[in-house]
Design a protein around this motif. Structure first.
Motif, short mmCIF file in Angstrom:
data_model
loop_
_atom_site.label_atom_id
_atom_site.label_comp_id
_atom_site.label_asym_id
_atom_site.label_seq_id
_atom_site.Cartn_x
_atom_site.Cartn_y
_atom_site.Cartn_z
N UNK A 129 0.82 -1.21 0.00
CA UNK A 129 0.00 0.00 0.00
C UNK A 129 0.86 1.26 0.00
N UNK A 130 2.08 1.15 0.51
CA UNK A 130 2.99 2.31 0.51
C UNK A 130 4.42 1.81 0.47
N UNK A 131 5.33 2.68 0.06
CA UNK A 131 6.75 2.35 0.04
C UNK A 131 7.24 2.05 1.46
N UNK A 132 6.80 2.84 2.43
CA UNK A 132 7.23 2.64 3.82
C UNK A 132 6.79 1.28 4.33
N UNK A 133 5.57 0.88 4.01
CA UNK A 133 5.08 -0.43 4.45
C UNK A 133 5.93 -1.55 3.85
N UNK A 134 6.21 -1.45 2.55
CA UNK A 134 6.98 -2.50 1.91
C UNK A 134 8.40 -2.54 2.45
N UNK A 135 9.01 -1.39 2.64
CA UNK A 135 10.37 -1.32 3.14
C UNK A 135 10.49 -1.96 4.52
N UNK A 136 9.47 -1.82 5.35
CA UNK A 136 9.52 -2.37 6.70
C UNK A 136 9.65 -3.89 6.71
N UNK A 137 9.18 -4.54 5.66
CA UNK A 137 9.27 -6.01 5.62
C UNK A 137 10.69 -6.50 5.38
N UNK A 138 11.62 -5.59 5.02
CA UNK A 138 13.00 -5.99 4.72
C UNK A 138 13.94 -5.81 5.92
N UNK A 139 13.39 -5.49 7.08
CA UNK A 139 14.20 -5.48 8.29
C UNK A 139 14.59 -6.92 8.63
N UNK A 140 15.81 -7.13 9.06
CA UNK A 140 16.30 -8.48 9.27
C UNK A 140 15.64 -9.18 10.45
N UNK A 141 14.97 -8.45 11.32
CA UNK A 141 14.20 -9.10 12.39
C UNK A 141 12.96 -9.81 11.85
N UNK A 142 12.62 -9.58 10.59
CA UNK A 142 11.49 -10.24 9.94
C UNK A 142 11.95 -11.44 9.11
N UNK A 143 13.24 -11.81 9.21
CA UNK A 143 13.81 -12.86 8.35
C UNK A 143 14.21 -14.10 9.14
N UNK A 144 14.17 -15.24 8.44
CA UNK A 144 14.78 -16.47 8.93
C UNK A 144 15.59 -17.08 7.78
N UNK A 145 16.65 -17.87 8.09
CA UNK A 145 17.32 -18.62 7.04
C UNK A 145 16.39 -19.71 6.53
N UNK A 146 15.93 -19.56 5.30
CA UNK A 146 14.90 -20.45 4.75
C UNK A 146 15.43 -21.12 3.48
N UNK A 147 15.23 -22.43 3.40
CA UNK A 147 15.63 -23.16 2.20
C UNK A 147 14.98 -22.52 0.98
N UNK A 148 15.73 -22.28 -0.09
CA UNK A 148 15.19 -21.55 -1.24
C UNK A 148 13.89 -22.13 -1.79
N UNK A 149 13.79 -23.46 -1.91
CA UNK A 149 12.57 -24.05 -2.46
C UNK A 149 11.39 -23.84 -1.50
N UNK A 150 11.67 -23.93 -0.21
CA UNK A 150 10.64 -23.68 0.79
C UNK A 150 10.13 -22.25 0.67
N UNK A 151 11.06 -21.30 0.59
CA UNK A 151 10.72 -19.88 0.55
C UNK A 151 10.03 -19.49 -0.75
N UNK A 152 10.62 -19.85 -1.87
CA UNK A 152 10.17 -19.33 -3.15
C UNK A 152 8.99 -20.09 -3.75
N UNK A 153 8.84 -21.36 -3.42
CA UNK A 153 7.77 -22.16 -4.01
C UNK A 153 6.68 -22.50 -3.01
N UNK A 154 6.98 -23.37 -2.07
CA UNK A 154 5.95 -23.82 -1.13
C UNK A 154 5.34 -22.65 -0.37
N UNK A 155 6.20 -21.87 0.26
CA UNK A 155 5.71 -20.74 1.05
C UNK A 155 5.19 -19.62 0.16
N UNK A 156 5.86 -19.41 -0.98
CA UNK A 156 5.41 -18.37 -1.90
C UNK A 156 4.01 -18.62 -2.41
#
Length: 282
Positions: A129-156
């Protein structure tokens, strides 16, 4: 002087009284609601003396952070069409300045060469909805080390299905988390990355509560409300179809020790948390 109101005055008074006593219609316009309306799963608090269950409340999502693991225990967010717009993906991965001073800051480069994606909990595409909202999702506290297939396919695919439900006139409460240690990425198995500062989780789970647009959301969850619970291995060889990993909220609570829908009436919790969803997956 005539002490009795005229006919017109009496009519206007009756109409006003009727308007005041009439219940307002249920709202039909999607809104950006709070992220912990259905409860705080681990009782997280914003207190540096609680480094393994530290609450971060952001306009875009809420989370419990584990300082010693360098990842969130869980992230909770609200999703409706009001959160969706045309803002582009910012890709500005960065450390979170809201963590207490002196805590190790997981950075944009902490996952480099690990074989694991910087896997969003609250997805970038849920906050356009806004640039600020999208940017907030890229803070590293919102991340986990995720297997690429899990992240990009199953979870996506599951994330896109959730947005489809939101665009169809629903609002969703979504909680995602992880548990266990050790996953399998594109470069093999790891238990930690970033020189041991970031734990690689063994399992990744999500709970999705689907409601029609309205208010007082916790009170509107009923025994028939659709609740989707998914628990996947953090493994690059998993099946890309998320529907096969459905489970119950009770099972996720047993694995994590969390109380995931604590603001919902106990009798309703008992009904919806025991059930395994069998609804559509796309």
């Amino acid at each position: 002087m005539n002490r009795f109101p005229s006919y017109c005055t009496r009519l206007l008074f009756a109409l006003a009284l009727a308007a005041c006593s009439r219940e307002d219609p249920a709202p039909t316009t999607p809104a950006q609601d709070g992220h912990l309306a259905l409860g705080n799963p681990s009782g997280a608090v914003t207190d540096a003396a609680s480094p393994t269950n530290y609450l971060l409340l952001k306009p875009q999502y809420a989370l419990s952070y584990h300082r010693d693991k360098g990842i969130p225990n869980w992230v909770s967010w609200h999703l409706s069409s009001a959160w969706l717009g045309a803002s582009a993906r910012q890709d500005d991965f960065r450390a979170d300045p809201d963590l207490p001073a002196g805590w190790y800051q997981v950075s944009a480069s902490s996952y480099s060469g690990s074989g694991f994606d910087r896997g969003h909990n609250c997805p970038s595409a849920d906050r356009t909805a806004s640039v600020a909202d999208n940017s907030a999702t890229f803070l590293m506290t919102n991340m986990i080390p995720q297997a690429p297939r899990n992240n990009q396919q199953t979870w996506g695919d599951l994330e896109e299905y959730c947005r489809t439900l939101a665009r169809a006139g629903n609002e969703l409460y979504i909680i995602q988390g992880q548990y266990g240690t050790g996953g399998v990425g594109s470069s093999g198995a790891r238990t930690t990355i970033d020189n041991g500062r970031v734990t690689v989780p063994k399992r990744v789970w999500k709970v999705v509560v689907v409601l029609p647009v309205g208010t007082a959301d916790a009170t509107r969850v009923t025994a028939s409300t659709r609740v989707i619970a998914v628990d996947t291995p953090n493994d690059n060889g998993l099946d890309p179809a998320w529907g096969g990993y459905r489970t119950s909220v009770d099972a996720i609570e047993a694995a994590t020790g969390y109380d995931l829908l604590s603001a919902v009436a106990p009798a309703v919790q008992q009904a919806v948390e025991a059930r395994v969803d069998n609804g559509p997956t796309q």
